[in-house]
Design a protein around this motif. Structure first.
Motif, PDB file in Angstrom:
ATOM      1  N   ILE A 167      -4.520 -41.037 -17.993  1.00 30.25           N
ATOM      2  CA  ILE A 167      -3.148 -40.527 -17.891  1.00 30.25           C
ATOM      3  C   ILE A 167      -2.798 -40.039 -16.485  1.00 30.25           C
ATOM      4  O   ILE A 167      -1.648 -39.725 -16.218  1.00 30.25           O
ATOM      5  CB  ILE A 167      -2.875 -39.413 -18.939  1.00 30.25           C
ATOM      6  N   ASN A 168      -3.809 -39.998 -15.597  1.00 28.74           N
ATOM      7  CA  ASN A 168      -3.520 -39.659 -14.205  1.00 28.74           C
ATOM      8  C   ASN A 168      -4.375 -40.553 -13.312  1.00 28.74           C
ATOM      9  O   ASN A 168      -5.596 -40.413 -13.265  1.00 28.74           O
ATOM     10  CB  ASN A 168      -3.812 -38.181 -13.929  1.00 28.74           C
ATOM     11  N   GLU A 169      -3.719 -41.469 -12.603  1.00 28.96           N
ATOM     12  CA  GLU A 169      -4.441 -42.425 -11.766  1.00 28.96           C
ATOM     13  C   GLU A 169      -5.222 -41.737 -10.660  1.00 28.96           C
ATOM     14  O   GLU A 169      -6.309 -42.165 -10.290  1.00 28.96           O
ATOM     15  CB  GLU A 169      -3.455 -43.419 -11.140  1.00 28.96           C
ATOM     16  N   GLU A 170      -4.663 -40.672 -10.095  1.00 25.06           N
ATOM     17  CA  GLU A 170      -5.284 -40.038  -8.932  1.00 25.06           C
ATOM     18  C   GLU A 170      -6.548 -39.268  -9.302  1.00 25.06           C
ATOM     19  O   GLU A 170      -7.559 -39.334  -8.614  1.00 25.06           O
ATOM     20  CB  GLU A 170      -4.276 -39.116  -8.252  1.00 25.06           C
ATOM     21  N   THR A 171      -6.487 -38.516 -10.413  1.00 19.98           N
ATOM     22  CA  THR A 171      -7.636 -37.662 -10.768  1.00 19.98           C
ATOM     23  C   THR A 171      -8.563 -38.316 -11.778  1.00 19.98           C
ATOM     24  O   THR A 171      -9.710 -37.885 -11.934  1.00 19.98           O
ATOM     25  CB  THR A 171      -7.149 -36.329 -11.366  1.00 19.98           C
ATOM     26  N   GLY A 172      -8.082 -39.321 -12.490  1.00 21.94           N
ATOM     27  CA  GLY A 172      -8.895 -39.952 -13.523  1.00 21.94           C
ATOM     28  C   GLY A 172      -8.827 -39.254 -14.870  1.00 21.94           C
ATOM     29  O   GLY A 172      -9.551 -39.614 -15.804  1.00 21.94           O
ATOM     30  N   LEU A 173      -7.971 -38.232 -14.995  1.00 18.88           N
ATOM     31  CA  LEU A 173      -7.828 -37.526 -16.276  1.00 18.88           C
ATOM     32  C   LEU A 173      -7.466 -38.511 -17.385  1.00 18.88           C
ATOM     33  O   LEU A 173      -6.617 -39.388 -17.195  1.00 18.88           O
ATOM     34  CB  LEU A 173      -6.725 -36.465 -16.159  1.00 18.88           C
ATOM     35  N   GLY A 174      -8.121 -38.363 -18.526  1.00 23.22           N
ATOM     36  CA  GLY A 174      -7.834 -39.268 -19.639  1.00 23.22           C
ATOM     37  C   GLY A 174      -7.978 -38.585 -20.977  1.00 23.22           C
ATOM     38  O   GLY A 174      -8.469 -37.452 -21.078  1.00 23.22           O
ATOM     39  N   VAL A 175      -7.526 -39.265 -22.017  1.00 18.62           N
ATOM     40  CA  VAL A 175      -7.693 -38.776 -23.383  1.00 18.62           C
ATOM     41  C   VAL A 175      -8.304 -39.877 -24.238  1.00 18.62           C
ATOM     42  O   VAL A 175      -8.116 -41.067 -23.977  1.00 18.62           O
ATOM     43  CB  VAL A 175      -6.364 -38.302 -24.015  1.00 18.62           C
ATOM     44  N   VAL A 234      -0.347 -33.695 -24.278  1.00 18.01           N
ATOM     45  CA  VAL A 234      -0.438 -34.926 -25.060  1.00 18.01           C
ATOM     46  C   VAL A 234      -0.014 -34.628 -26.486  1.00 18.01           C
ATOM     47  O   VAL A 234      -0.418 -33.620 -27.079  1.00 18.01           O
ATOM     48  CB  VAL A 234      -1.873 -35.498 -25.024  1.00 18.01           C
ATOM     49  N   THR A 235       0.836 -35.482 -27.026  1.00 18.58           N
ATOM     50  CA  THR A 235       1.252 -35.373 -28.419  1.00 18.58           C
ATOM     51  C   THR A 235       0.683 -36.548 -29.197  1.00 18.58           C
ATOM     52  O   THR A 235       0.598 -37.668 -28.669  1.00 18.58           O
ATOM     53  CB  THR A 235       2.792 -35.307 -28.532  1.00 18.58           C
ATOM     54  N   PHE A 236       0.246 -36.291 -30.429  1.00 20.67           N
ATOM     55  CA  PHE A 236      -0.334 -37.381 -31.226  1.00 20.67           C
ATOM     56  C   PHE A 236      -0.150 -37.085 -32.703  1.00 20.67           C
ATOM     57  O   PHE A 236      -0.024 -35.930 -33.110  1.00 20.67           O
ATOM     58  CB  PHE A 236      -1.810 -37.582 -30.885  1.00 20.67           C
ATOM     59  N   LYS A 237      -0.114 -38.145 -33.496  1.00 22.29           N
ATOM     60  CA  LYS A 237       0.087 -37.991 -34.931  1.00 22.29           C
ATOM     61  C   LYS A 237      -0.287 -39.282 -35.634  1.00 22.29           C
ATOM     62  O   LYS A 237      -0.227 -40.362 -35.040  1.00 22.29           O
ATOM     63  CB  LYS A 237       1.553 -37.634 -35.227  1.00 22.29           C
ATOM     64  N   GLU A 281       6.441 -29.568 -36.568  1.00 21.93           N
ATOM     65  CA  GLU A 281       7.305 -30.377 -35.713  1.00 21.93           C
ATOM     66  C   GLU A 281       7.013 -31.861 -35.947  1.00 21.93           C
ATOM     67  O   GLU A 281       6.136 -32.220 -36.734  1.00 21.93           O
ATOM     68  CB  GLU A 281       7.100 -30.002 -34.243  1.00 21.93           C
ATOM     69  N   ASN A 282       7.744 -32.718 -35.223  1.00 20.72           N
ATOM     70  CA  ASN A 282       7.547 -34.159 -35.404  1.00 20.72           C
ATOM     71  C   ASN A 282       6.106 -34.574 -35.144  1.00 20.72           C
ATOM     72  O   ASN A 282       5.587 -35.488 -35.782  1.00 20.72           O
ATOM     73  CB  ASN A 282       8.488 -34.938 -34.482  1.00 20.72           C
ATOM     74  N   ALA A 283       5.459 -33.938 -34.176  1.00 27.55           N
ATOM     75  CA  ALA A 283       4.059 -34.215 -33.861  1.00 27.55           C
ATOM     76  C   ALA A 283       3.487 -33.010 -33.144  1.00 27.55           C
ATOM     77  O   ALA A 283       4.216 -32.238 -32.519  1.00 27.55           O
ATOM     78  CB  ALA A 283       3.936 -35.469 -32.992  1.00 27.55           C
ATOM     79  N   GLY A 284       2.163 -32.843 -33.222  1.00 27.60           N
ATOM     80  CA  GLY A 284       1.514 -31.743 -32.523  1.00 27.60           C
ATOM     81  C   GLY A 284       1.374 -32.045 -31.044  1.00 27.60           C
ATOM     82  O   GLY A 284       1.390 -33.204 -30.621  1.00 27.60           O
ATOM     83  N   VAL A 285       1.238 -30.994 -30.242  1.00 21.87           N
ATOM     84  CA  VAL A 285       1.097 -31.147 -28.792  1.00 21.87           C
ATOM     85  C   VAL A 285      -0.065 -30.282 -28.316  1.00 21.87           C
ATOM     86  O   VAL A 285      -0.179 -29.119 -28.704  1.00 21.87           O
ATOM     87  CB  VAL A 285       2.385 -30.729 -28.043  1.00 21.87           C
ATOM     88  N   VAL A 286      -0.931 -30.861 -27.465  1.00 26.68           N
ATOM     89  CA  VAL A 286      -2.051 -30.106 -26.913  1.00 26.68           C
ATOM     90  C   VAL A 286      -2.044 -30.200 -25.388  1.00 26.68           C
ATOM     91  O   VAL A 286      -1.591 -31.183 -24.805  1.00 26.68           O
ATOM     92  CB  VAL A 286      -3.413 -30.603 -27.455  1.00 26.68           C
ATOM     93  N   ASP A 287      -2.564 -29.147 -24.761  1.00 27.96           N
ATOM     94  CA  ASP A 287      -2.704 -29.079 -23.303  1.00 27.96           C
ATOM     95  C   ASP A 287      -3.997 -29.798 -22.922  1.00 27.96           C
ATOM     96  O   ASP A 287      -5.070 -29.458 -23.419  1.00 27.96           O
ATOM     97  CB  ASP A 287      -2.759 -27.607 -22.888  1.00 27.96           C
ATOM     98  N   VAL A 288      -3.893 -30.787 -22.032  1.00 27.69           N
ATOM     99  CA  VAL A 288      -5.099 -31.500 -21.606  1.00 27.69           C
ATOM    100  C   VAL A 288      -5.438 -31.226 -20.143  1.00 27.69           C
ATOM    101  O   VAL A 288      -6.311 -31.868 -19.565  1.00 27.69           O
ATOM    102  CB  VAL A 288      -4.967 -33.028 -21.848  1.00 27.69           C
ATOM    103  N   GLY A 289      -4.727 -30.265 -19.541  1.00 23.50           N
ATOM    104  CA  GLY A 289      -5.043 -29.885 -18.171  1.00 23.50           C
ATOM    105  C   GLY A 289      -4.179 -30.583 -17.134  1.00 23.50           C
ATOM    106  O   GLY A 289      -3.479 -31.555 -17.429  1.00 23.50           O
ATOM    107  N   GLN A 290      -4.217 -30.036 -15.913  1.00 28.09           N
ATOM    108  CA  GLN A 290      -3.479 -30.607 -14.777  1.00 28.09           C
ATOM    109  C   GLN A 290      -1.968 -30.661 -15.036  1.00 28.09           C
ATOM    110  O   GLN A 290      -1.261 -31.496 -14.470  1.00 28.09           O
ATOM    111  CB  GLN A 290      -4.015 -32.004 -14.415  1.00 28.09           C
ATOM    112  N   GLY A 291      -1.481 -29.787 -15.905  1.00 28.18           N
ATOM    113  CA  GLY A 291      -0.055 -29.743 -16.211  1.00 28.18           C
ATOM    114  C   GLY A 291       0.403 -30.758 -17.231  1.00 28.18           C
ATOM    115  O   GLY A 291       1.591 -30.838 -17.555  1.00 28.18           O
TER     116      GLY A 291
END
Length: 749
Positions: A460-468, A97-100, A84-94
């Motif tokens: 990526i989530n201000e409330e939980t602090g989730l990041g990549v 993230v796509t990156f290439k 596909e145009n870019a890969g996608v991975v599950d980072v949790g909390q619904g």
């Protein structure tokens, strides 16, 4: 002049067409004729020539790249993989993230500003096409000799292009590299990466399904810039005898792209899009053939309806143009009006140019006449596949026998001090803030870490602090000495950088930069690097989500060093627990994790002090890399360490210098028993990191390392305003800072 229609092509089999000028080989042209059962029309020839180019079809690399799918299993995080145009991975909390990472090497040499700018624009559109909002970009760069006059032309233009485009889009540039080496003089590498964030349910794919659905081209008008563009530019070596390729370089408009992003995301939010494809390399040829071949039917396109900037463009030129800021969407008829209304709201030109059919052909019309009638798979997916001959180069053994470990070492403490200063001031080790200060690293307010940290990190989530986190790494000198090991060292370094910042590595993307595939030496390097990367990903458990191959990075007989660049993406549950590189607290203890050996092949020391490349690169122990990563992540999460820095280019002394200068605190180092000061400071053994540990956490930290079997050695303390290697020399931070920070501005400001 008679329009070259499908009917006309069938009636005039002997008409000579410029297949060679468009980059096709004689047997490839014969294959096109065989597929069609006739000669192609000019428009069909244009499509096959760009889509069967090396850049678009991967015809020399496919046979090796399949190892990624065959060897490396997908992990639970993988949502979309290769293809596909870019890969996608599950980072949790619904969240997904796509990156290439992709290359825009050749265009950036011809026209540095626009080549680099449109590289950023293209990778960002790949991210949008997956359904994600772009949140950050990265830029791994390789330039020629830092002192060469042409480097002063290319680098400032490239940096201005990346900064100009990314800053206008409002995307923080959080990572990347800048490496100088004479091997890149005629073939600089401008690799561009991007990260996007979405919810799981928002993933979109490039396919045209549903007969009667409309094909909408939207974004900028199609112009004459970029005709052939990356698809042709990047599919042959540079040759001074050929005409200038300047007209082939695309011209970017970041403000148009920003409108395109918002317009597309609003259309996604309203569930208006069935399938989508960005127009990058090969332009409309790629978008129509890939959408049609990935869908369930055929496609009919009216080329007259394509909005043009230049009314004199021929059908062939319209199909080959790589004009920027364009996308193609497949929309159900009842939703077309709303889609067009959203485009109008964002001042984005949008035109229905065709529809999905219930057949299996891609049919394109011009002035009411059919000029293309092809099976879209033969254009997009069934191009030539070459098993290029390859063999270990005749010079490889002699290169490896030229052992860097035998080079003259500093004879006394004064020479050791002098070589430390020389190393940290060398262009590759010197501070890159002259570059990174031209980028907005903190726009949007979610940047947690950016250059010169080990990895870039985004919340990526201000409330939980989730990041990549993301890191990109690649050492062409190591890969020249041993491409199998060199590729694994690139993977290991990127993996280690992500872990050092406290994030758990999840998956990789790659950008594989090599010379001409028609050279058996280069193909051996490529095959070995792929084998090394696939074996390494299998052992580390990091699937390959996608990537890019850039071949023909060669001028005449001179190829670049094999340069596999690896991007590792990681996830961190709470960005507040991230680990920076800066030593900031006096009295904290410095620990070296891992084993230090006499390993100087391909090292920064051998290059800077001796101008030497030879021997074997450092050994790779991927089981040790996994253990080190687990320790770094656990220590970060549990508050046992306040700073961490991986050891790679330049060894311990480079890492400690960077951490001291970043935090404004000095360090006292003690050479451990069993090591001499030179090896301690300059070795580039892999699988190592230096950490600063609060005294209150020393016992807990060392017990954890001991229990897990990771070698840990206390090597010093954060203290004072100098780098003091006890019994050897003292370097005031002011002197180190001058040496480290003035080189790049002195060369390019």
């Amino acid at each position: 002049m008679t329009l070259d229609t499908v009917k006309h092509a069938a009636e005039t089999p002997d008409v000579k067409l410029p297949w060679a000028e468009l980059g096709l080989k004689e047997d490839e042209y014969a294959r096109v004729r065989e597929i069609l059962g006739r000669r192609p029309t000019g428009a069909e020839l244009a499509m096959y020539s760009v889509m069967w180019s090396e850049h678009c079809s991967y015809k020399s690399s496919k046979v090796h790249l399949k190892q990624f799918g065959e060897k490396v299993p997908e992990n639970d995080a993988m949502l979309v993989g290769i293809g596909e145009n870019a890969g996608v991975v599950d980072v949790g909390q619904g969240y997904a993230v796509t990156f290439k990472v992709e290359s825009h090497n050749h265009p950036s040499y011809v026209e540095p500003y626009q080549g680099a700018a449109t590289g950023v624009g293209g990778i960002v559109r790949d991210i949008i096409a997956m359904g994600a909002r772009p949140v950050a970009v990265v830029d791994p760069l390789r330039m020629g000799d830092a002192h060469h006059p042409d480097t002063k032309r290319v680098l400032p233009g490239v940096v201005a292009g990346i900064g100009g485009y990314g800053n206008c889009l409002g995307l923080p540039n959080i990572g990347g590299e800048l490496v100088f080496d004479a091997c890149y003089q005629g073939n600089p590498l401008v690799n561009a990466g991007a990260i996007g964030v979405m919810r799981h349910e928002d993933i979109h794919l490039a396919k045209a399904s549903g007969p009667g659905n409309k094909v909408i081209l939207y974004g900028a008008r199609t112009g004459g810039d970029g005709i052939g563009g990356a698809s042709i530019l990047a599919s042959e070596t540079f040759d001074d005898s050929k005409p200038s390729k300047r007209p082939a370089v695309q011209v970017g408009d970041p403000f148009q792209e920003k409108l395109l992003i918002e317009c597309t995301l609003e259309a996604f939010a309203e569930k208006l899009v069935v399938g989508i494809q960005d127009l990058g390399a090969a332009g409309l040829s790629c978008a129509t053939s890939e959408l049609a071949s990935n869908g369930s039917g055929g496609m009919r396109v009216e080329l007259d309806d394509v909005p043009l900037r230049d009314s004199t463009l021929t059908p062939e030129e319209i199909l080959m143009s790589e004009s920027q800021e364009r996308m193609c969407a497949v929309v159900e008829p009842e939703k077309v009006e709303r889609f067009l209304a959203i485009c109008e709201k964002w001042d984005v030109i949008a035109t229905v140019v065709g529809e999905v059919t219930d057949g299996d052909r891609l049919e394109i019309f011009w002035h009411g006449e059919q000029i293309v009638d092809v099976d879209p798979r033969t254009v997009a997916h069934d191009g030539p596949v070459y098993e290029r001959p390859y063999a270990r180069p005749s010079w490889q053994d002699a290169l490896q026998a030229d052992d860097a470990n035998k080079l003259a070492r500093p004879a006394n403490a004064a020479e050791l001090r002098e070589q430390v200063l020389k190393l940290v001031a060398a262009p590759n080790q010197a501070a890159k803030s002259w570059v990174t200060d031209q980028y907005d690293r903190f726009v949007q307010g979610n940047t947690v870490l950016a250059q010169p940290e080990d990895s870039g990190m985004i919340r990526i989530n201000e409330e939980t602090g989730l990041g990549v986190a993301i890191a990109t790494d690649g050492n062409g000198r190591f890969a020249k000495l041993d491409p199998y090991t060199g590729a694994q060292l690139a993977l290991a370094e990127s993996y280690r950088n992500v872990a050092a910042s406290g994030a758990k590595p999840l998956a990789i993307s790659d950008c594989l930069n090599f010379g001409s595939p028609e050279d058996p030496d280069v193909m051996w390097q490529f095959a070995e690097a792929i084998r090394g990367l696939a074996d390494g990903c299998l052992e580390l458990g990091t699937p390959v989500t996608g990537g890019n191959v850039s071949l023909y990075n060669q001028t005449g007989e001179a190829a670049i060093h094999p340069t596999p660049v690896v991007a590792v993406l990681g996830v961190i549950d709470d960005v507040a627990r991230r680990t920076p590189i800066a030593f900031e607290e006096e009295g904290q203890l410095l620990y070296l994790l891992g084993d230090t050996r006499e390993e100087f092949g391909g090292s920064a020391w051998s290059q800077v002090v001796h101008g030497h490349l030879g021997g074997l690169p450092p050994k790779v122990d991927l089981a040790r890399e996994k253990l080190l990563a687990e320790i770094l992540i656990s220590a970060s999460r549990d508050g046992m360490i306040d700073a961490a820095h991986d050891l790679s280019d330049g060894g311990l002394v480079q890492a400690v210098t960077e951490s001291c200068l970043r935090g404004g605190k000095g360090a006292r180092l003690v050479v451990p028993d069993g090591l001499d000061a030179f090896t301690f400071l300059f070795s580039e053994s892999a699988g190592r990191a230096v950490v600063s540990v609060p005294r209150s956490e020393e016992l807990r930290f060392t017990d954890m390392c001991g229990a897990r079997g990771l070698p840990v050695t206390r090597v010093g303390v954060v203290d004072g305003e100098a780098l003091d290697v006890q019994g050897e020399f003292t370097l005031p931070l002011s002197e180190l800072r001058t040496a480290h920070e003035e080189t790049i501005p002195g060369l390019f400001a």
